[in-house]
Design an enzyme around this catalytic site. Structure first.
Site, PDB file in Angstrom:
ATOM      1  CG  ASP A 248       1.979  -8.635  -9.960  1.00  0.00           C
ATOM      2  OD1 ASP A 248       0.908  -8.784  -9.377  1.00  0.00           O
ATOM      3  OD2 ASP A 248       2.112  -8.064 -11.060  1.00  0.00           O
ATOM      4  CE  LYS A 270       5.991  -4.359 -10.999  1.00  0.00           C
ATOM      5  NZ  LYS A 270       4.958  -3.806 -11.681  1.00  0.00           N
ATOM      6  CG  MET A 383      -0.365   1.733  -6.324  1.00  0.00           C
ATOM      7  SD  MET A 383       0.753   1.806  -7.707  1.00  0.00           S
ATOM      8  CE  MET A 383      -0.241   2.604  -8.951  1.00  0.00           C
TER       9      MET A 383
END
Ligand code: SAH
Length: 464
Positions: A248, A270, A383
């Site tokens: 990813d 992603k 995040m």
């Protein structure tokens, strides 16, 4: 070739070491590892050798070397700091045609010690013929990284099956093909993962039905935060034997460069809202590819079990009976903290560290605020960029001092790493001002102030 490399069976055979210092001690240890009966002659003993003599590990003859001591001996080492004695030992040994090593004096050696990688029964010996022992040691260090620690166990397993394999296959060619498959495939992987019973079963199965298509498996691998040097040996080995690799966005190009050249690469996304492949589809693709007999490498940024959804992916595999293994990686918190010079814990500032996701669910945080506000802890937020303004505001509103040191580490551990230092109050502003982008890790806590002292990795830092 100046020296012929051979492996000498010294079990229960008498070897004489002349000298009682640390150099002699190192040689004695080697001889004992090979099962030799070690006799040692010296006027005095270093502490380490004295302990060995007291415990009966070696037979100690106090005094001077005499030729008569060579009776019944198969190998001689002179390790004294007296050149004359060393010469005398050399002369006496060669007169008797005995192999002799005078430490650090290649001219007086009929044999030399190589650098050794010991994965008994697998032993690799490296020599530069005495030209540069340091170079030999450096080569040894490189080889150590290439040869899995469990190779010895693999060799022992192979030895156990040597006869049955001989019986099963008539020609050496057939046997070679069989062993090449067994020693590189799932049998070896079971051994490396410490699963000796499964390894033996897999080998037995191969032996019973070598024509059966081999089962595939999935390696869920933590690729670390970006710097390829932070991969584990196991990660690298599995990456280099995979047939197909699903990766990813967080996996750095430098890490991806290290997968097997002819492996198929599948990008599965992603960036926050851009899922190239939905999670359920990733899970099923892994299972399907393995069922086709492929060795599937699922490469994930950082550690697969830290905000990596690794658990979900292997849950599907487990449910469908697909073999898998999980290789931990250095998580972004460890990588960014080390490369950013911010220890996550510190005797004086933080006794605990909390990893939280700053990912918003339905526009709000699903976190235990009280837990985040404990004093003397470091908060690491994964995040966290999108929700950062709201997160910082709420931390302060709920009692965190607004001057609490805080850092943003963008693209940590890579040549593009940027570290921005501020406070819990100023973080959102820093993001705006420097146009900070993902992947970025947020670290909040007193430990951040250590950055100015401890930062060592400085590709191109901006300190605000
Ligand atoms: N499994 C990963 C985390 C995946 S969540 C791990 O263990 O590291 C993705 C978040 O990790 C990003 O939004 C960012 O906050 C953080 N991250 C991952 N790699 C990073 C890097 N090199 N620099 C800064 N943050 C990183």
């Amino acid at each position: 070739m100046d020296f012929l490399p051979i492996f000498f069976d010294l079990k229960k055979r008498r070897c004489l070491v002349v000298g009682g210092g640390d150099v002699a001690l190192r040689k004695v240890r080697l001889l004992l590892r090979a099962g030799a009966t070690v006799e040692l002659v010296s006027l005095a003993l270093s502490d380490g050798l004295q302990v060995m003599a007291d415990q009966g590990d070696i037979i100690y003859h106090p005094g001077c070397f005499e030729s008569i001591m060579l009776e019944g001996v198969v190998l001689v080492i002179a390790a004294t700091d007296d050149e004359q004695v060393n010469r005398q030992v050399h002369a006496a040994a060669t007169a008797k045609q005995l192999p002799v090593n005078v430490v650090d004096c290649p001219a007086l050696c009929t044999f030399i010690f190589p650098s050794i990688i010991d994965r008994s029964p697998v032993v690799v010996a490296v020599s530069t013929g005495g030209a540069s022992p340091t170079l030999a040691r450096l080569m040894r260090a490189r080889l150590e990284t290439l040869i899995p620690a469990a190779y010895g166990k693999l060799a022992s397993l192979a030895e156990k099956f040597r006869e049955p394999v001989k019986k099963r296959f008539a020609t050496t060619h057939q046997r070679r093909l069989f062993w090449e498959g067994a020693l590189q495939g799932s049998v070896a992987e079971h051994v490396f993962a410490g699963q000796s019973q499964q390894a033996e079963q897999a080998l037995q199965q191969l032996l019973d039905a070598p024509e059966a298509p081999s089962e595939g498996e999935v390696y869920l691998i933590g690729a670390g935060p970006g710097d390829p040097d932070l991969l584990t040996f196991r990660a690298l080995r599995l990456m280099q034997q995979a047939d197909v690799v699903l990766y990813d966005r967080l996996v750095s190009p430098q890490v991806l460069d290290l997968v097997r050249r002819d492996a198929d690469l599948i990008y599965v996304g992603k960036a926050c809202a851009d899922h190239a492949m939905p999670q359920a589809e990733i899970n099923q693709t892994l299972a399907d590819l393995a069922k086709q007999g492929k060795r599937v490498c699922r490469l994930k940024g950082g550690d697969p079990f830290i905000f990596g959804r690794g658990g979900e992916e292997i849950e599907t595999l487990a449910e469908q009976g697909v073999t898998f293994q999980v290789v931990p990686g250095i998580t972004a918190a460890s990588g960014c903290a080390s490369y950013g010079g911010i220890p996550l814990t510190h005797r004086d500032y933080a006794q605990s560290v909390t990893f939280v996701t700053g990912h918003l669910k339905d526009g709000s945080f699903n976190v235990n605020w009280d837990g985040l506000l404990h004093p003397h802890q470091t908060l690491v937020i994964y995040m966290g960029l999108v929700g950062l303004p709201s997160l910082c505001e709420q931390l302060v509103a709920r009692g965190m001092k607004s001057s609490m040191p805080a850092a943003l580490v963008q693209q940590g551990t890579t040549p593009q790493q940027q570290v921005y230092i501020g406070t819990v109050e100023s973080l959102p502003e820093l993001v705006q001002k420097h146009n900070v982008k993902a992947p970025t890790l947020v670290i909040i806590g007193e430990v951040v102030q250590l950055h100015s002292k401890l930062a060592w990795f400085k590709p191109d830092q901006v300190v605000a």
